[in-house]
Design a protein around this motif. Structure first.
Motif, PDB file in Angstrom:
ATOM      1  N   ARG A  48       0.833  -1.211   0.000  1.00 29.40           N
ATOM      2  CA  ARG A  48       0.000   0.000   0.000  1.00 29.40           C
ATOM      3  C   ARG A  48       0.859   1.249   0.000  1.00 29.40           C
ATOM      4  N   GLU A  49       1.916   1.232   0.775  1.00 32.98           N
ATOM      5  CA  GLU A  49       2.828   2.379   0.817  1.00 32.98           C
ATOM      6  C   GLU A  49       3.434   2.613  -0.561  1.00 32.98           C
ATOM      7  N   ASP A  50       3.879   1.552  -1.212  1.00 35.49           N
ATOM      8  CA  ASP A  50       4.452   1.664  -2.555  1.00 35.49           C
ATOM      9  C   ASP A  50       3.422   2.207  -3.540  1.00 35.49           C
ATOM     10  N   CYS A  51       2.193   1.708  -3.446  1.00 31.42           N
ATOM     11  CA  CYS A  51       1.117   2.153  -4.334  1.00 31.42           C
ATOM     12  C   CYS A  51       0.835   3.642  -4.120  1.00 31.42           C
ATOM     13  N   ASN A  52       0.797   4.071  -2.870  1.00 33.85           N
ATOM     14  CA  ASN A  52       0.568   5.481  -2.567  1.00 33.85           C
ATOM     15  C   ASN A  52       1.718   6.348  -3.081  1.00 33.85           C
ATOM     16  N   TYR A  53       2.933   5.856  -2.968  1.00 35.03           N
ATOM     17  CA  TYR A  53       4.104   6.586  -3.450  1.00 35.03           C
ATOM     18  C   TYR A  53       3.989   6.804  -4.957  1.00 35.03           C
ATOM     19  N   VAL A  54       3.684   5.745  -5.683  1.00 34.95           N
ATOM     20  CA  VAL A  54       3.559   5.842  -7.136  1.00 34.95           C
ATOM     21  C   VAL A  54       2.402   6.758  -7.512  1.00 34.95           C
ATOM     22  N   ALA A  55       1.294   6.670  -6.793  1.00 39.15           N
ATOM     23  CA  ALA A  55       0.138   7.529  -7.078  1.00 39.15           C
ATOM     24  C   ALA A  55       0.502   9.001  -6.867  1.00 39.15           C
ATOM     25  N   PHE A  56       1.270   9.290  -5.837  1.00 37.19           N
ATOM     26  CA  PHE A  56       1.699  10.658  -5.564  1.00 37.19           C
ATOM     27  C   PHE A  56       2.575  11.180  -6.711  1.00 37.19           C
ATOM     28  N   VAL A  57       3.537  10.367  -7.138  1.00 42.09           N
ATOM     29  CA  VAL A  57       4.424  10.776  -8.244  1.00 42.09           C
ATOM     30  C   VAL A  57       3.606  10.917  -9.524  1.00 42.09           C
ATOM     31  N   ARG A  58       2.659  10.013  -9.746  1.00 45.39           N
ATOM     32  CA  ARG A  58       1.791  10.103 -10.927  1.00 45.39           C
ATOM     33  C   ARG A  58       1.071  11.446 -10.940  1.00 45.39           C
ATOM     34  N   GLY A  59       0.606  11.903  -9.780  1.00 45.19           N
ATOM     35  CA  GLY A  59      -0.049  13.205  -9.698  1.00 45.19           C
ATOM     36  C   GLY A  59       0.866  14.326 -10.153  1.00 45.19           C
ATOM     37  N   ASP A  60       2.121  14.271  -9.752  1.00 43.85           N
ATOM     38  CA  ASP A  60       3.090  15.283 -10.189  1.00 43.85           C
ATOM     39  C   ASP A  60       3.342  15.190 -11.692  1.00 43.85           C
ATOM     40  N   ILE A  61       3.432  13.979 -12.202  1.00 40.29           N
ATOM     41  CA  ILE A  61       3.665  13.790 -13.632  1.00 40.29           C
ATOM     42  C   ILE A  61       2.505  14.371 -14.432  1.00 40.29           C
ATOM     43  N   VAL A  62       1.289  14.071 -14.012  1.00 38.19           N
ATOM     44  CA  VAL A  62       0.098  14.567 -14.717  1.00 38.19           C
ATOM     45  C   VAL A  62       0.011  16.087 -14.612  1.00 38.19           C
ATOM     46  N   ARG A  63       0.446  16.633 -13.495  1.00 29.61           N
ATOM     47  CA  ARG A  63       0.484  18.093 -13.353  1.00 29.61           C
ATOM     48  C   ARG A  63       1.459  18.695 -14.365  1.00 29.61           C
ATOM     49  N   ASP A  64       2.628  18.049 -14.510  1.00 28.43           N
ATOM     50  CA  ASP A  64       3.657  18.556 -15.408  1.00 28.43           C
ATOM     51  C   ASP A  64       3.393  18.226 -16.880  1.00 28.43           C
ATOM     52  N   GLY A  86      15.104  10.673  -5.434  1.00 30.22           N
ATOM     53  CA  GLY A  86      15.353  11.449  -6.649  1.00 30.22           C
ATOM     54  C   GLY A  86      15.453  10.583  -7.899  1.00 30.22           C
ATOM     55  N   PRO A  87      16.345   9.605  -7.903  1.00 33.04           N
ATOM     56  CA  PRO A  87      16.441   8.745  -9.085  1.00 33.04           C
ATOM     57  C   PRO A  87      15.178   7.915  -9.342  1.00 33.04           C
ATOM     58  N   ILE A  88      14.484   7.519  -8.288  1.00 36.85           N
ATOM     59  CA  ILE A  88      13.234   6.766  -8.467  1.00 36.85           C
ATOM     60  C   ILE A  88      12.214   7.642  -9.177  1.00 36.85           C
ATOM     61  N   VAL A  89      12.062   8.865  -8.722  1.00 35.71           N
ATOM     62  CA  VAL A  89      11.111   9.794  -9.342  1.00 35.71           C
ATOM     63  C   VAL A  89      11.523  10.065 -10.789  1.00 35.71           C
ATOM     64  N   ASP A  90      12.807  10.289 -11.022  1.00 32.96           N
ATOM     65  CA  ASP A  90      13.284  10.510 -12.387  1.00 32.96           C
ATOM     66  C   ASP A  90      12.967   9.310 -13.277  1.00 32.96           C
ATOM     67  N   PHE A  91      13.164   8.112 -12.759  1.00 30.00           N
ATOM     68  CA  PHE A  91      12.886   6.888 -13.508  1.00 30.00           C
ATOM     69  C   PHE A  91      11.407   6.838 -13.890  1.00 30.00           C
ATOM     70  N   LEU A  92      10.529   7.197 -12.949  1.00 32.52           N
ATOM     71  CA  LEU A  92       9.092   7.192 -13.229  1.00 32.52           C
ATOM     72  C   LEU A  92       8.723   8.263 -14.254  1.00 32.52           C
ATOM     73  N   TYR A  93       9.340   9.415 -14.176  1.00 29.13           N
ATOM     74  CA  TYR A  93       9.087  10.473 -15.165  1.00 29.13           C
ATOM     75  C   TYR A  93       9.517  10.016 -16.558  1.00 29.13           C
ATOM     76  N   VAL A  94      10.678   9.379 -16.652  1.00 25.59           N
ATOM     77  CA  VAL A  94      11.132   8.905 -17.959  1.00 25.59           C
ATOM     78  C   VAL A  94      10.162   7.854 -18.485  1.00 25.59           C
ATOM     79  N   GLU A  95       9.720   6.956 -17.628  1.00 23.17           N
ATOM     80  CA  GLU A  95       8.753   5.944 -18.049  1.00 23.17           C
ATOM     81  C   GLU A  95       7.465   6.594 -18.546  1.00 23.17           C
ATOM     82  N   ALA A  96       7.027   7.631 -17.883  1.00 25.60           N
ATOM     83  CA  ALA A  96       5.775   8.296 -18.272  1.00 25.60           C
ATOM     84  C   ALA A  96       5.867   8.877 -19.673  1.00 25.60           C
ATOM     85  N   THR A  97       7.014   9.421 -20.013  1.00 28.37           N
ATOM     86  CA  THR A  97       7.162  10.086 -21.308  1.00 28.37           C
ATOM     87  C   THR A  97       7.798   9.207 -22.382  1.00 28.37           C
ATOM     88  N   ASP A  98       8.422   8.110 -21.971  1.00 31.14           N
ATOM     89  CA  ASP A  98       9.070   7.184 -22.906  1.00 31.14           C
ATOM     90  C   ASP A  98       8.757   5.753 -22.459  1.00 31.14           C
TER      91      ASP A  98
END
Length: 115
Positions: A15-31, A61-73
């Motif tokens: 659940r913690e991992d899922c919430n973490y990803v959901a939070f980052v997803r919110g930032d990605i969708v904002r950006d 930092g690198p985890i978030v960057d990895f998720l951002y790259v995945e979102a766009t590529d």
């Protein structure tokens, strides 16, 4: 003191991992608002997050960057060249990913300077 079974602990961690990803997803969708309608985004980000754990990432930092790259590529880390680089022995995957980003940013900067 609360005592949890391994199964209960695993559920809380998931659940913690899922919430973490959901939070980052919110930032990605904002950006990148155009990604808000991507029906594959949530699953792709969860898979990418799992990959960071397999590669031994420990810093946000690198985890978030990895998720951002995945979102766009989508699936970038599954391409043979990138997968081989990230899994190459001798240097942790997290550090290799940061090196990959540095090279990409430098090339991007060089392209901007040429135009």
């Amino acid at each position: 003191m609360i005592s949890l079974t391994e199964e209960e602990w695993a559920v809380l961690k998931a659940r913690e991992d899922c919430n973490y990803v959901a939070f980052v997803r919110g930032d990605i969708v904002r950006d990148y608002p155009e990604l808000a309608d991507d029906p594959t985004l949530r699953d792709r980000l969860n898979a990418a997050y799992a990959q960071t754990k397999e590669l031994g990432f420990t810093h946000d930092g690198p985890i978030v960057d990895f998720l951002y790259v995945e979102a766009t590529d989508p699936g970038f880390y599954k391409t043979p060249v990138v997968a081989a680089w990230l899994n190459k022995p001798g240097v942790p995957g997290e550090q290799r990913f940061e090196m990959l980003l540095q090279v990409a940013r430098k090339k991007q900067q060089e392209m901007k300077e040429k135009h």
